[in-house]
Design an enzyme around this catalytic site. Structure first.
Site, PDB file in Angstrom:
ATOM      1  CG  ASP A 298       0.682 -25.786 -19.546  1.00  0.00           C
ATOM      2  OD1 ASP A 298      -0.138 -26.109 -18.673  1.00  0.00           O
ATOM      3  OD2 ASP A 298       1.839 -26.211 -19.590  1.00  0.00           O
ATOM      4  CB  ALA A 370      12.019 -17.542 -13.582  1.00  0.00           C
TER       5      ALA A 370
END
Lengths: 698, 155, 550
Positions: A298, A370
């Site tokens: 990530d 988001a």
């Protein structure tokens, strides 16, 4: 971790019992030979024909060394076991580390008791105040607060949590107060699993450990046949070899070194991992880590520190840098994230303090979501403001403007400033300025993050945010690549941004605009090509991917689901540690291989020490093979002593693991083969001769 | 019923096993060697029949195997038990040279002539592999042919 | 040591075997993949008739068990045929010398010996076997055992090949091996051998006179027969059982240096070719490297040991071969476990005997055709497992993780050898069987007995004792050893291949088995794990003899 010497000593002696040696066939056989030679020392007359040396002191010496050999092995077991116990003890402490405020009654009173998080049960109500770590997955019942989930979701902006929202264990409350209902039991089964793993005497062997044990048993069987064969021929041909000498040869040939150290190597791997604050649920997971072909990294948290820093305000259309800076200031005022703060700091440093600052207390803020990938603020200039309170009822007030300096004031006009991902902001624009895409791309090309800002549907400009690379990450990535492992960067960023960061740290493959669910697909895709995949994860979204990945490292700050699905958990929640896990896995395998190769290579010298003197009485011409020039007694004792003493000498290696620098599989192989294989051939020649000289001197 | 089925099954399993055993016997054990025999007899009858040597119309031996020479007038092979086969047809040039004196005494043939016979018959193939040896039978046949007066009983 | 010209011969012969193997391998691979070929027009109709006759579904594949047991069953049938022919040769045709039938134990030993590709000879063919027996018992079984060896090896490799679902069909493989590989090669070889001087006839022995017999009436029997065709398969098939008791020391079986060199070449041809076939069938030609180089490096080590002394032309050495070609042959014949000899082993230097032992203990330098390949792959697997860990990855071969079942199978295969060599050796002494055949209790006597069982276990066939070991004990004991030494490892290794068949493969390259580093480590592990294991026994035998002489 301290070592309790007395305990270890006692434990090692208790383990000498043949019953507890059952799990270690090689050592059990060595102990059996001890009894035979001890019997020869006590009553040599009972061994007519095979006790040709006939020297009881010699037999006693041989027997003693045989017993010491077994003891060295049990000592190594006891040491590793002690280390594991220490690990388990400190694991248990883990569960009491977080203190949680548990509500005494299920009503509106705020009476709380402080309890360890391990005592929290599903259904309990807890009170979370600013600065509290959410101990476990829960659901908001009451209140609104900002929660930092940046390490769990990779999204740096704090998330607003309102009643009904899910709270993720490990997230941090950064403002306000919440009441929440616990939705999971603190099973923390991974910790329990690990405690079981290190404490159980019937620890399951990893597949590779089983296979190595099979080789050891096979070699033992072969050497048993060989020794019985020599014994038989010696009797039939009248070669007068002594049984104790044959036993010495036998024990020397047996893979005693690896046989003694094998359990310790596996166990110390788990302990070493724990020393880095990583909990493994099985020994197999660590070994699998050594086989990893692909690591999914990530970006946020692994390659870059979680936060980006604002570097520049870039105006669009006819707007000025000042306008951009002021708008950014306003929209970030309520943004408590490091990124938000860095925007305020940059604006402040440049002197872009907006005049609307005073109205902000009453402005309406849009938190980052988001879904929209934007956040913003709405200010009703000077006259009106909205206040959100309690469950969100808006109360409107009217107030006279205190600001009179502004001439182009549009009285009572509302200002809505939205900042966010360029795509999302562009969608809100009435007509995007012609240079919109060019400026955005100009930022992205450099591997930096553009945040677009619009005011009332008109693009103002772009904030240039720069990712800060983690210290030493470049070197780590290079190391990973050197070992033939493919790092793949996963990020929610734009392709260009992703590409630039990837290039900067030396990663060739990256997946931009990735959603957490994408990880699962990426893992599956790699596995379909028969690759072993390691990944990190924390959110519930990651759980499926963690479950299918060959090595899944969950962050302790992550959700319970993620931790359950993963086969390792990092207590410090540092995703960059996945690389260390891989190195540790390799180290574990290498150590096991190195000691095995060393042990087997040792046999050459031992043959040359004992075989020439074995038939000295009847085949004196074999003296020409005696390249070490050893006498019969000395040859047997020196070889046996070497065989025994090498065990404690290698305990530190077994516990620490072989030292290595990241390099290609083949160069690791070559290096270790030369050191441990080559060394395994040479060292015993030197060692046995040295012991021979010492025995002679005594 | 069941036994018949399993009997059938066994039969079906045995057929290729036994069949292949017999068929391979025919092909490899009979057809092949007999075919080669025919081919060899047509192409290379001399070699195929053991490189036999004739004197006075009689078969007196094979070039390939040693035979007994007991008389001092002949070159003699290695003792039967000296070689692996017991049939070593050759001796080294040294061994031949060592016999020249004896043969010369027994026959009156000059040693130099005998030496020349030996030298002429050093095996060509042997030379290629750095071995100096001569075939005993070849030497003796040459002596018989060249010195007919001495070896009149044989030539 | 050897001189430059001798070195050139070694390099030339080994080099041409490698070159020929490299050229031949693609053809052999096509035979087993059933790719269309030039011989199809002639052979396809014949083969298809054979399959129909046998009731074989030529498209049906077999698992490892089915394949192995089909091979075993066919071999046993062939042994029984051989046994019956040998015991009944007196009533069978083509027996011009009127030899009587063999005793049951000698016939049992001989049938098993030839059918297991060992060719230990407790008989002297020219004094005991009729032409019919030489053809239908010996030559026949030499063909079938050679074919079986190649078939099981190819099936074994198929199991390791990516994407295969079965090991092929034994009956089809067997038929095609005979029709398309062995018969064509033997045909050419036989004709060359006859041309170079080896007899081929079924007329009886020649009752000839001698030169001196023209005067004193002395006579001799010239023992010829269908020799060349037998020699072709015995060398090509790495069988080693000669037409004559003295094997290729007999001038009719090996008349000159040219036949000697050609026969050495024939021995090396198929084992070397199969190293290449390995890579071809796998579809990874580079994987031939550790197999081929590993085998030839070990082979070279054996040769160096054997060439250290200058073997003199003493007793037991044929004049036309000299010391060098005798030592060379001794190493080659054990390196490929053929077992034919061109000297008597008693005449060989102890170091040459030591080298011979190494060849038989390792069994894959490059070993008997087929089985040698399987052994080498087994060594690769166990080496990868033991040292591969040091590369920091779970050991993988051909991308497949080596698991504990594989390791278990390999260890079982490893155990077979010491067990079937040492147990009967000790039994032979303990039962008095050794004393009964007059072998002394000395180091050289031990060497002879130990060699006998090592040779039997390795399916080599060369021996010191020869017809001297024609006693019930030695006939039965070596028969059992040969049988187990052949089929037990084949079964275990087929199981290994079967267990690896279809296993998940990683595409990433971990430890590179095709690298030179790995090959060297492979050689070292074989020397340590295989040869050193027998070091005490070698010390009692050839090494003790060597130092006694030194």
């Amino acid at each position: 971790m301290g070592v309790n010497t007395d305990k270890v000593l006692v434990d090692s002696l208790v383990r000498l019992s043949p019953l507890s040696l059952r799990a270690n066939p090689v050592m059990l056989i060595v102990e059996l030979t001890f009894f035979i030679v001890a019997a020869m020392a006590v009553y040599p007359q009972g061994f007519t024909g095979v006790a040709t040396v006939g020297d009881r002191t010699f037999y006693a010496e041989v027997a003693a060394i045989l017993l010491i050999t077994v003891w060295f092995s049990t000592l190594s077991d006891a040491l590793a076991e002690q280390q594991a116990k220490n690990t388990a003890t400190s694991l248990r402490k883990l569960e009491t580390e977080v203190m949680t405020k548990k509500l005494v009654r299920h009503d509106w009173s705020r009476d709380v008791v402080q309890v360890p998080s391990s005592e929290i049960k599903k259904g309990d109500l807890i009170l979370l105040e600013k600065g509290d770590l959410i101990p476990i997955d829960a659901e908001v019942l009451e209140g609104i607060a900002m929660v930092d989930e940046s390490l769990l979701t990779g999204e740096s902006a704090p998330v607003r949590k309102a009643p009904g929202d899910a709270l993720i264990g490990g997230a941090l409350v950064i403002s306000d107060t919440l009441t929440a209902k616990v939705v999971a039991n603190p099973g923390e089964s991974y910790i329990n699993q690990m405690i079981k793993l290190v404490e159980s005497s019937k620890r399951p062997k990893s597949p590779n450990e089983v296979a190595v044990t099979t080789v050891l048993i096979g070699l033992t069987a072969i050497f048993s046949i060989i020794i019985v064969g020599i014994l038989g021929l010696s009797v039939e041909l009248g070669l007068a070899a002594d049984l104790s000498v044959l036993i010495a040869l036998y024990v020397c040939l047996l893979p005693t070194t690896i046989g003694a150290l094998l359990p310790a190597i596996g166990l110390s791997g788990i302990s070493r991992l724990y020393a880095r604050r990583i909990v493994a649920k099985s020994g197999k997971a660590i070994e699998t880590a050594g086989d990893v072909d692909v690591i999914l990294l990530d970006k946020t948290g692994t390659i870059t520190v979680g936060n980006r820093e604002a570097m520049e305000f870039l105006p669009l259309g006819g707007h000025t840098e000042k306008e951009v800076g002021e708008a950014a200031f306003l929209s970030s005022w309520h943004d408590d994230t490091p990124e938000g703060r860095s925007i305020i700091r940059l604006a402040y440093d440049k002197g872009f303090v907006p005049k609307e600052l005073n109205s902000l207390a009453l402005a309406e803020f849009y938190d980052f979501s988001a879904a929209t990938r934007t956040s913003g603020v709405k200010i009703t200039r000077a006259t009106s403001f909205s206040l959100r309170k309690g469950r969100g009822e808006a109360v409107r007030f009217r107030r006279k403007s205190s600001d009179t300096s502004s001439s182009e004031d549009e009285a009572d006009a509302e200002i809505e400033i939205i900042k966010g991902s360029p795509d999302s902001v562009k969608a809100k624009l009435v007509s995007p300025p012609p240079d919109y895409d060019a400026v955005i791309e100009g930022v992205s090309v450099k591997g930096e993050t553009p945040i677009a800002i619009e005011r009332n549907g008109e693009a103002l400009g772009v904030i240039r945010l720069k990712d800060i690379l983690k210290a030493g990450i470049k070197e780590k990535i290079l190391g990973v690549k050197t070992m033939g492992i493919r790092p793949v960067m996963i990020t929610g960023d734009q392709p260009l941004t992703a590409k630039n960061i990837a290039t900067e740290v030396g990663i060739d493959e990256y997946v931009p605009r990735a959603k957490p669910e994408d990880k699962f697909l990426i893992v599956q895709k790699e596995q379909a090509q028969s690759r072993i995949v390691a990944m990190i994860g924390d959110g519930t979204n990651d759980a499926p991917a963690l479950a299918v990945a060959d090595v899944g490292l969950a962050m302790n700050s992550g959700t319970e689901a993620a931790k359950e699905a993963a086969n390792m958990v990092d207590l410090e929640s540092n995703p960059a540690k996945i690389i260390e896990v891989v190195l540790l896995g390799k180290q574990l395998l290498m150590t096991r291989g190195a000691v095995t190769a060393f042990s087997i290579a040792n046999d050459i010298a031992k043959y040359f020490a004992i075989v020439p003197v074995m038939f000295a009485a009847t085949l004196p011409q074999l003296e020409s093979l005696n390249i070490l020039h050893l006498g019969l007694h000395s040859a047997v004792l020196s070889a046996l002593i070497f065989n025994a003493i090498i065990i404690p000498l290698l305990i530190p290696l077994a516990m620490r693991g072989v030292a290595f620098k990241p390099s290609s599989t083949m160069s690791l192989f070559l290096r270790n083969t030369l050191i441990y294989g080559g060394g395994g051939i040479i060292v015993p020649f030197v060692g046995i001769k040295l012991i021979d000289v010492l025995i002679g001197a005594l | 019923m069941e036994t018949t089925t399993s009997g059938k099954k066994a039969k079906r399993a045995l057929r290729p096993i036994i069949g292949l055993g017999l068929l391979s016997l025919l092909v490899c054990g009979l057809f092949f060697p007999l075919f080669i025999t025919g081919l060899a007899q047509v192409l290379f009858p001399y070699q195929a029949n053991g490189e036999l040597v004739h004197l006075k119309g009689e078969v007196v031996g094979s070039n390939l195997i040693a035979q007994n020479f007991t008389l001092p007038i002949f070159f003699q092979p290695r003792n039967e038990s000296q070689s692996a086969s017991g049939l070593d047809p050759d001796i080294t040039v040294q061994m031949a040279d060592a016999q020249i004196g004896r043969i010369s005494n027994a026959t009156g043939i000059p040693a130099s002539s005998l030496q020349q016979v030996v030298n002429e018959n050093v095996d060509v193939e042997g030379r290629l592999v750095e071995l100096q040896y001569v075939n005993v039978l070849t030497l003796n046949i040459q002596l018989i042919n060249e010195y007919q007066s001495v070896y009149s009983a044989y030539g | 040591m050897i001189d430059a010209i001798q070195l050139l011969y070694v390099i030339g012969i080994l080099g041409s075997a490698i070159l020929a193997g490299w050229q031949l391998a693609p053809y052999i691979t096509r035979v087993y993949s059933r790719a269309p070929g030039r011989l199809d027009r002639v052979l396809n109709p014949v083969e298809n008739r054979v399959y129909r006759l046998l009731g074989v579904d030529s498209q049906g594949g077999m698992g490892w068990k089915e394949y192995f047991f089909a091979a075993l069953a066919v071999n046993i049938v062939q042994m029984v045929i051989g046994f019956l022919i040998l015991t009944n040769q007196d009533i069978l045709p083509l027996n011009p010398q009127h030899f009587s039938g063999l005793s049951w134990d000698l016939a049992l030993n001989t049938a098993i010996s030839i059918a297991t590709n060992t060719n230990l000879q407790h008989y002297s063919g020219e004094y005991a076997l009729s032409y019919f027996s030489q053809m239908t018992a010996i030559q026949f079984l030499q063909f079938t055992s050679a074919a079986t060896g190649i078939c099981v090896a190819v099936a074994f490799v198929r199991g390791l090949t990516s994407g295969t679902k079965d090991m092929g069909n034994f009956y089809v493989d067997f038929v095609r091996t005979i029709t398309r590989i062995l018969i064509p090669l033997c045909l050419v070889a036989s004709v060359v051998l006859v041309w170079l001087g080896i007899p081929q006839t079924v007329s009886g022995y020649v009752n000839a006179g001698t030169v001196e017999g023209l005067v004193n009436g002395a006579s001799q029997v010239i023992r010829i027969g269908p020799v060349a065709s037998l020699v072709s398969i015995m060398q090509l098939g790495t069988n080693g059982g000669g037409y004559y008791g003295a094997n290729s020391a007999n001038p009719f079986q090996n008349p000159n240096p040219a036949t000697d060199i050609f026969e050495i070449f024939l021995m090396l041809l198929l084992p070397t070719t199969l190293c290449f076939v390995y890579g071809e069938v796998l579809g990874k030609k580079r994987e031939t490297r550790p197999i081929l180089f590993g085998a030839y490096i070990l082979f070279a080590i054996d040769l160096v040991i054997a060439f250290i002394p200058n073997t003199a032309l003493g007793p037991g050495i044929e004049t036309r071969f000299g010391g060098f070609f005798s030592a060379f042959w001794t190493v080659v014949t054990t390196a490929v476990t053929t077992g034919s000899v061109n000297s008597s082993l008693g005449g060989e230097h102890p170091l040459a005997i030591l080298a011979a032992f190494m060849g038989m203990l390792i069994q894959s330098t490059p070993g008997g055709k087929g089985v040698g390949l399987m052994y080498m792959v087994m060594y690769v697997v166990i080496t990868v497992f033991i040292v591969g860990l040091m590369s920091g990855r779970t050991p993988e071969y051909l991308g497949m993780k080596i698991n504990s079942r594989d390791v278990k199978l390999v260890m079982v295969a490893f155990l077979i050898h010491p067990l079937i060599i040492l147990v009967p050796t000790i039994l032979a002494y303990a039962s008095g069987a050794v004393a009964a055949i007059g072998v002394p209790t000395t180091t050289s006597g031990f060497t002879e007995v130990f060699y006998e069982f090592t040779s039997a276990a390795a399916n080599n066939g060369s021996d010191f004792l020869g017809a001297q070991a024609n006693s019930v004990f030695f006939n039965v004991a070596t028969a059992v050893v040969m049988f187990l030494g052949r089929y037990a490892p084949i079964g275990v290794l087929m199981a290994l291949s079967g267990s690896m068949m279809g296993r998940k493969r990683s595409t990433e390259v971990g430890l590179r088995t095709d690298s030179m580093i790995f090959t060297l480590v492979l050689v070292a592990s074989i020397l340590i794990v295989v040869v050193l294991t027998f070091f005490p026994f070698l010390a009692l035998g050839p090494i003790a003899s060597y130092f006694q002489g030194a």
